[in-house]
Scaffold this motif. Structure first.
Motif, PDB file in Angstrom:
ATOM      1  N   MET A  54      16.388 -17.577 -20.091  1.00 44.55           N
ATOM      2  CA  MET A  54      16.611 -18.774 -20.904  1.00 44.55           C
ATOM      3  C   MET A  54      18.069 -18.895 -21.340  1.00 44.55           C
ATOM      4  SD  MET A  54      14.850 -21.314 -21.808  1.00 44.55           S
ATOM      5  CE  MET A  54      15.899 -22.683 -22.204  1.00 44.55           C
TER       6      MET A  54
ATOM      7  N   CYS B  75      20.676 -21.305 -19.808  1.00 48.76           N
ATOM      8  CA  CYS B  75      20.602 -22.740 -20.087  1.00 48.76           C
ATOM      9  C   CYS B  75      21.975 -23.349 -20.393  1.00 48.76           C
ATOM     10  CB  CYS B  75      19.667 -22.974 -21.268  1.00 48.76           C
ATOM     11  SG  CYS B  75      19.546 -24.683 -21.773  1.00 48.76           S
ATOM     12  N   ILE B  76      22.285 -24.467 -19.745  1.00 44.66           N
ATOM     13  CA  ILE B  76      23.550 -25.160 -20.016  1.00 44.66           C
ATOM     14  C   ILE B  76      23.303 -26.446 -20.808  1.00 44.66           C
ATOM     15  CG2 ILE B  76      24.822 -24.168 -18.073  1.00 44.66           C
ATOM     16  CD1 ILE B  76      24.281 -26.792 -16.522  1.00 44.66           C
ATOM     17  N   ARG B  77      22.113 -26.580 -21.382  1.00 45.24           N
ATOM     18  CA  ARG B  77      21.805 -27.694 -22.303  1.00 45.24           C
ATOM     19  C   ARG B  77      21.979 -29.072 -21.659  1.00 45.24           C
ATOM     20  NH1 ARG B  77      20.479 -23.408 -24.479  1.00 45.24           N
ATOM     21  NH2 ARG B  77      21.110 -22.730 -26.559  1.00 45.24           N
ATOM     22  N   CYS B  78      21.473 -29.212 -20.446  1.00 43.26           N
ATOM     23  CA  CYS B  78      21.638 -30.486 -19.764  1.00 43.26           C
ATOM     24  C   CYS B  78      20.514 -31.458 -20.092  1.00 43.26           C
ATOM     25  CB  CYS B  78      21.681 -30.267 -18.258  1.00 43.26           C
ATOM     26  SG  CYS B  78      20.075 -29.855 -17.568  1.00 43.26           S
ATOM     27  N   ALA B  79      19.376 -30.926 -20.559  1.00 40.16           N
ATOM     28  CA  ALA B  79      18.231 -31.748 -20.951  1.00 40.16           C
ATOM     29  C   ALA B  79      17.435 -32.328 -19.786  1.00 40.16           C
ATOM     30  CB  ALA B  79      18.622 -32.868 -21.906  1.00 40.16           C
ATOM     31  N   ALA B  80      17.733 -31.915 -18.565  1.00 38.33           N
ATOM     32  CA  ALA B  80      16.937 -32.438 -17.447  1.00 38.33           C
ATOM     33  C   ALA B  80      15.462 -32.086 -17.633  1.00 38.33           C
ATOM     34  CB  ALA B  80      17.443 -31.874 -16.123  1.00 38.33           C
ATOM     35  N   CYS B  81      15.198 -30.872 -18.105  1.00 35.67           N
ATOM     36  CA  CYS B  81      13.800 -30.466 -18.305  1.00 35.67           C
ATOM     37  C   CYS B  81      13.126 -31.363 -19.334  1.00 35.67           C
ATOM     38  CB  CYS B  81      13.713 -28.999 -18.711  1.00 35.67           C
ATOM     39  SG  CYS B  81      14.605 -28.585 -20.224  1.00 35.67           S
TER      40      CYS B  81
ATOM     41  N   MET C  59      12.675 -26.556 -22.788  1.00 31.99           N
ATOM     42  CA  MET C  59      13.646 -25.537 -23.200  1.00 31.99           C
ATOM     43  C   MET C  59      13.451 -25.181 -24.669  1.00 31.99           C
ATOM     44  SD  MET C  59      16.198 -27.312 -25.082  1.00 31.99           S
ATOM     45  CE  MET C  59      17.840 -26.744 -24.691  1.00 31.99           C
TER      46      MET C  59
ATOM     47  N   CYS D 246      15.585 -27.941 -13.242  1.00 28.50           N
ATOM     48  CA  CYS D 246      16.569 -27.149 -13.992  1.00 28.50           C
ATOM     49  C   CYS D 246      17.709 -26.694 -13.087  1.00 28.50           C
ATOM     50  CB  CYS D 246      15.911 -25.935 -14.638  1.00 28.50           C
ATOM     51  SG  CYS D 246      17.107 -24.863 -15.459  1.00 28.50           S
ATOM     52  N   PRO D 247      18.952 -27.055 -13.444  1.00 29.46           N
ATOM     53  CA  PRO D 247      20.081 -26.752 -12.557  1.00 29.46           C
ATOM     54  C   PRO D 247      20.392 -25.261 -12.463  1.00 29.46           C
ATOM     55  CG  PRO D 247      20.864 -27.678 -14.616  1.00 29.46           C
ATOM     56  CD  PRO D 247      19.375 -27.809 -14.633  1.00 29.46           C
ATOM     57  N   VAL D 248      19.940 -24.466 -13.422  1.00 26.47           N
ATOM     58  CA  VAL D 248      20.208 -23.027 -13.336  1.00 26.47           C
ATOM     59  C   VAL D 248      18.917 -22.255 -13.080  1.00 26.47           C
ATOM     60  CG1 VAL D 248      22.402 -22.922 -14.559  1.00 26.47           C
ATOM     61  CG2 VAL D 248      20.281 -22.982 -15.858  1.00 26.47           C
TER      62      VAL D 248
ATOM     63  N   ILE E 111      15.893 -21.942 -14.309  1.00 26.76           N
ATOM     64  CA  ILE E 111      15.162 -21.169 -15.311  1.00 26.76           C
ATOM     65  C   ILE E 111      13.666 -21.354 -15.049  1.00 26.76           C
ATOM     66  CG2 ILE E 111      14.702 -20.882 -17.781  1.00 26.76           C
ATOM     67  CD1 ILE E 111      17.538 -21.918 -18.288  1.00 26.76           C
TER      68      ILE E 111
ATOM     69  N   LEU F  36      10.949 -21.957 -16.400  1.00 23.78           N
ATOM     70  CA  LEU F  36      10.397 -22.333 -17.703  1.00 23.78           C
ATOM     71  C   LEU F  36       8.888 -22.123 -17.801  1.00 23.78           C
ATOM     72  CD1 LEU F  36      12.739 -25.375 -18.032  1.00 23.78           C
ATOM     73  CD2 LEU F  36      12.589 -23.604 -19.784  1.00 23.78           C
TER      74      LEU F  36
HETATM   75  S1  SF4 Z   1      16.973 -28.115 -17.397  1.00 26.27           S
HETATM   76 FE1  SF4 Z   1      17.509 -25.934 -17.548  1.00 26.27          FE
HETATM   77  S2  SF4 Z   1      19.677 -25.922 -18.114  1.00 26.27           S
HETATM   78 FE2  SF4 Z   1      18.945 -28.000 -18.498  1.00 26.27          FE
HETATM   79  S3  SF4 Z   1      18.337 -27.962 -20.684  1.00 26.27           S
HETATM   80 FE3  SF4 Z   1      16.495 -27.502 -19.493  1.00 26.27          FE
HETATM   81  S4  SF4 Z   1      16.449 -25.268 -19.413  1.00 26.27           S
HETATM   82 FE4  SF4 Z   1      18.522 -25.841 -20.028  1.00 26.27          FE
END
Ligand code: SF4
Lengths: 213, 254, 472
Positions: free
Chosen positions: C311, C314-320, C343, C374-376, C378, C380
């Protein structure tokens, strides 16, 4: 305070459950993290670097306009033409680095006000991948000039435009200044219903003068 | 495992067993049409997904071992549900990871486990012949099938060959319907809100039939359609169409 | 919903209430729908996405595995550039450091750039308690500051607001409001309201999207250009950042930046990406004289040592969040935390406690869309499952639910008994339904039938019918 630091570091170390590898071992792994930067870069083979830069900067999303000029000496005239075309008075705040030019047609000053209508600055270069301009802070290139104007006229030399973001940090690039900003189009916001709007805080209009020389 | 007549163990799934046996029999029929000999192990009950998703790992492990043991003897394990099969295929090996012997057994079973539509289409290369189902249908891709098992094109490929069946595009075809197993009962308000989006989008297609390959999702969507009084939309599992057995009532009772 | 009442402990109640608000639904549909479509479009022109995700994951994993090494490197280089690095283990410590610095600067007014870490540590409240005026410069933060509401989304904090609601707020609060039903005019109104406040501020506070170890640099991204105005005008720049934000070198930040803008807003790049390295230099006449960087742990070192470590990528992109059906139905507020959606369901139990946030990991359909976008990378759903395991082990699952699962599992390992029970249930359902095909009200399953009908079993169980067919 340093107690907090040492406790944080202790928890990181104990969470790892083993000793930190040698700096050499870490450096070796780090060197291989991006085995091939091009695998992460968008391809744009059909366009050359300058065409891509211009296409990106003037795209519907970035909304910049572009004019081509032969040399730096042509900047004041191009600014005057822009102001006239926009129906603006012949006045502008200019970055000190541009003060040597002959501004006789424009009432130009290096001072800037919070509600500056027009500011003219010199970019160090650009990035074709994203259509970004690169600005470095310095005594001759104060950063606020790039942000306070409603209209931002940015001068960039074509030979300063690199292909990918990596070019900004290439081996020949100078050390980082206090601030380096990659400016990509105009100030925008999507904060209300995700609708894209220009001119949130920074410039609403970006006019790029691409210098051939 | 390129036998001409492979021996398939049918994992009926607890929902199909209790709620809609037709799906089980349609699966059975299709497997036989596709040249398989089929057995239904009598010791099967449930794959353990509700326990796994509740956090009851101990209970889930016990059930996983039973399924692994019951289905080991077969050439293939097939189920008419992406989520039950996803449990077997992706979660059992991880669930039983701390016991090397069981882990190996779980991996072996996982490797030969297939959701029915992908099994027919990919493994058996089976295509429907002379099946007719005149309808304007739309297709909802269920989450576990889509994301745990990568099933997207396979069902559509099979349904394309059904006479008279037209598949209309569904907006949000890969978005969750809000079922989520016990989620639907634990958070009914949220679940209902999500499925209302789904039924709205289904209604917007103008389809008279909804197809999806997981009974849980079907019950959720059908239950909402029924509550909204959408008696014009019938709900089936694709195997019922493919087996020519969709002549009775659909999941929504019509 | 005022800031004081929110807690993930009220999730069930607040979620049930949220689904009944039509304006919330409108706002969420307009916004998440647009963001999803834009993301799809921008990724069409970026086939390198999958390869880049893998590189990004490796960058973050490598840095997290050697986090102390990189934090030390960052500290050394930031200090060499003239910044002062502070360390905070808890939100309270972090706020105290910031407030002390503001007092040191004799600050009456501070401008702030949206930072989720700032929200996480409760900085807005701490500033208010210290009697320091706080001016939120991000448009969305400005809106919710006026509404006295917490953010409901990490990239678009006012996602829950329709343009009509924003117009009402501006009409009440702006000195010279501009309103005509267009979003553009509302933005103009905010520009006029905020510009003088940038100039008047004594301290500018920002977060960091990345920290670069090799140069001691803080990276921020905004679309509005407010980070630069916020930090350039006042005499002091304070950065608050989580310790997981560090990356080794600029080239690593670039890889993550390519993913961030595409995943967050469906654009190739953010409009303003700035690299801050130290305070005003000797030859300069503008820029802040002091730069302070407050690095915050707040549970992160514990996550690092646990199964939740991924977790921290996470780069806080909010895609999830934008792709979560639960978020799409209830918005961000019921999560009772700075971080909503998938997230948030993983972060909040770690940052607050699993006891108060015990609903969050369960309020998920495990549909897997979040992991897919999720771009990295994760995982989830796996992390959410793992938290469910914890709630089970630690007895945080409601007793009746736990007993039901246990009883059912006990039966499920006894096939003959199971056949009997499923046969009875099947029969009882058919009896209850009578001739109707659908059941509108079902005892013990009230949750289900509250908004949906329940199908009547079509006949005896499969196993019963199958045995009959086999002639047994
Ligand atoms: S999609 Fe992945 S990187 Fe982006 S906010 Fe959600 S957990 Fe973080």
């Amino acid at each position: 305070m340093s107690d907090a630091r040492s406790r944080i570091f202790a928890r990181i170390a104990s969470g790892r459950g083993q000793a930190l590898p040698s700096p050499e071992a870490i450096a070796a792994e780090r060197a291989g993290l991006v085995p091939d930067a091009s695998a992460t870069q968008p391809t744009f083979t059909e366009q050359d670097t300058l065409a891509r830069f211009e296409a990106m900067a003037t795209s519907e999303r970035l909304t910049a306009t572009v004019a081509h000029i032969a040399s730096l000496e042509d900047v004041p005239a191009a600014v005057a033409a822009y102001l006239a075309a926009k129906g603006l008075p012949a006045e502008a705040a200019i970055a000190p680095v541009l003060a040597e030019l002959d501004w006789s047609g424009v009432n130009a000053s290096t001072a800037i006000t919070p509600n500056q209508p027009v500011a003219v600055t010199l970019a160090e270069g650009g990035v074709a991948e994203t259509g970004s301009l690169i600005f470095r802070s310095g005594p001759e290139t104060p950063m606020l000039h790039n942000f306070l104007g409603l209209h931002h006229v940015a001068v960039v030399r074509k030979d300063g435009i690199g292909r990918y973001l990596e070019s900004v940090f290439g081996p020949d690039a100078p050390a980082l200044p206090r601030i380096m900003s990659l400016v990509t189009g105009t100030s925008g916001t999507a904060d209300i219903e995700a609708v894209n709007i220009r001119g949130a805080h920074g410039p609403r209009y970006l006019h790029i003068l691409m210098v051939a020389e | 495992m390129t036998k001409v007549h492979p021996h398939v163990g049918l994992l009926v799934t607890c929902l199909v067993d209790a709620m809609r046996p037709e799906i089980g029999f349609a699966t059975l029929k299709l497997l036989e049409q596709a040249g398989c000999s089929v057995s239904v192990p009598e010791t099967q009950t449930c794959c353990g997904q509700p326990a796994l998703n509740s956090g009851a790992r101990g209970e889930a492990k016990t059930l996983a071992k039973r399924v692994v043991a019951a289905f080991e003897p077969f050439d293939y394990v097939v189920a008419p549900s992406g989520s039950c099969l996803g449990t077997v295929k992706t979660h059992y090996p991880e669930l039983l990871a701390d016991d090397p012997a069981w882990k190996r057994r779980a991996e072996q079973v996982a490797a030969k486990s297939y959701e029915i539509l992908s099994f027919l289409s990919e493994v058996r290369n089976w295509r429907p012949e002379g099946v007719r189902f005149p309808a304007k249908a739309t297709y909802h891709h269920t989450c576990a099938g889509l994301r745990e098992l990568g099933i997207y094109a396979q069902p559509l490929k099979l349904l394309e060959q059904v006479d008279g069946l037209e598949i209309l595009p569904l907006e949000g075809e890969t978005a969750c319907c809000g079922f989520g197993g016990t989620f639907a009962v634990k958070y009914p308000e949220i679940s209902t809100a999500i499925v209302s989006d789904k039924t709205r989008q289904i209604a917007a297609t103008g389809a008279d039939t909804l197809l999806a390959a997981d009974l849980g999702c079907l019950m959720n969507i059908a239950g909402k359609l029924s509550r909204e009084g959408r008696s014009d939309i019938r709900v089936f599992h694709p195997v019922e169409i493919l087996a020519g057995m969709a002549d009775g009532k659909g999941v929504a009772g019509r | 919903m005022s800031t004081a009442l929110r807690s993930p402990a009220n999730f069930k109640r607040d979620a049930a209430e949220a689904v009944t608000k039509p304006s919330l639904k409108i706002a969420l549909d307009r916004t998440t729908g647009l963001l999803q479509r834009r993301r799809v479009d921008v990724l069409k022109a970026y086939p390198e996405f999958e390869a880049t995700r893998e590189v990004a994951k490796n960058i973050k994993d490598h840095t997290l595995a050697h986090l102390d090494h990189y934090l030390a490197e960052f500290e050394k280089n930031a200090t060499a550039a003239g910044a002062v690095v502070h360390w905070a283990e808890t939100p309270e410590q972090a706020c105290k450091i910031v407030i002390d610095l503001c007092r040191q600067a004799d600050a009456k007014s501070v401008t702030r750039v949206k930072s989720m870490l700032g929200e996480e540590i409760g900085l807005p409240k701490a500033l208010a308690a210290a009697g320091i005026e706080r001016v939120e410069t991000d448009l969305a933060e400005h809106i919710i500051q006026l509404a006295d509401e917490p953010p409901s989304h990490i990239v678009i904090p006012a996602m829950h607001k329709t343009r009509e609601e924003v117009a009402d707020l501006f009409a009440h609060h702006h000195k010279e409001p501009k309103i005509d039903g267009e979003v553009g005019t509302l933005v103009e109104s905010a520009r006029g309201e905020l510009r003088p406040k940038y100039v008047a501020a004594d301290v500018g506070i920002s977060g960091a999207n990345f920290l670069i170890a090799s140069t001691g640099t803080v990276v921020t991204v905004t679309n509005e250009g407010n980070a630069e105005l916020t930090t350039e005008l006042p005499g002091m720049h304070i950065v608050t950042a989580g310790i997981e934000k560090v990356v080794p070198e600029p080239q690593h930040a670039l890889v993550l930046l390519r993913l961030l803008a595409r995943s967050a807003l469906g654009t190739e790049f953010t409009q303003y990406t700035s690299f801050f390295t130290g305070p005003r230099r000797e030859d300069e006449t503008t820029g802040p004289e002091a730069m302070h960087i407050v690095l915050v742990d707040n549970g992160r070192t514990q996550m690092l040592a646990s199964e939740m470590r991924p977790m921290l990528r996470c780069i806080r992109c909010a895609a999830c969040i934008n792709h979560c059906p639960v978020y799409g139905a209830i918005g961000g507020h019921p999560y009772g935390s700075t971080y909503p959606g998938p997230m948030g369901s993983v972060l909040t139990p770690a940052l607050q406690s699993l006891e108060v946030a015990k609903d969050l990991p369960h309020a998920c359909t495990l549909n897997g869309r979040c992991q897919e976008v999720c771009p990295v990378k994760i995982p989830l759903p796996d992390l959410i499952r793992s938290l469910r395991d914890d709630t089970w082990r630690r007895n945080l699952v409601p007793k009746p639910a736990k007993l039901a699962v246990q009883a059912w599992a006990w039966v499920a390992v006894r096939p003959s008994l199971y056949r009997l029970v499923s046969g009875l249930a099947n029969y009882a359902l058919r009896l209850w339904a009578g001739p109707r095909g659908m059941i509108a009200k079902l005892p013990l399953a009230g949750g289900w039938t509250q908004g949906r009908d329940f199908p009547r079993p079509t006949g005896p169980t499969f196993m019963t019918q199958y045995k009959r067919r086999q002639g047994r």
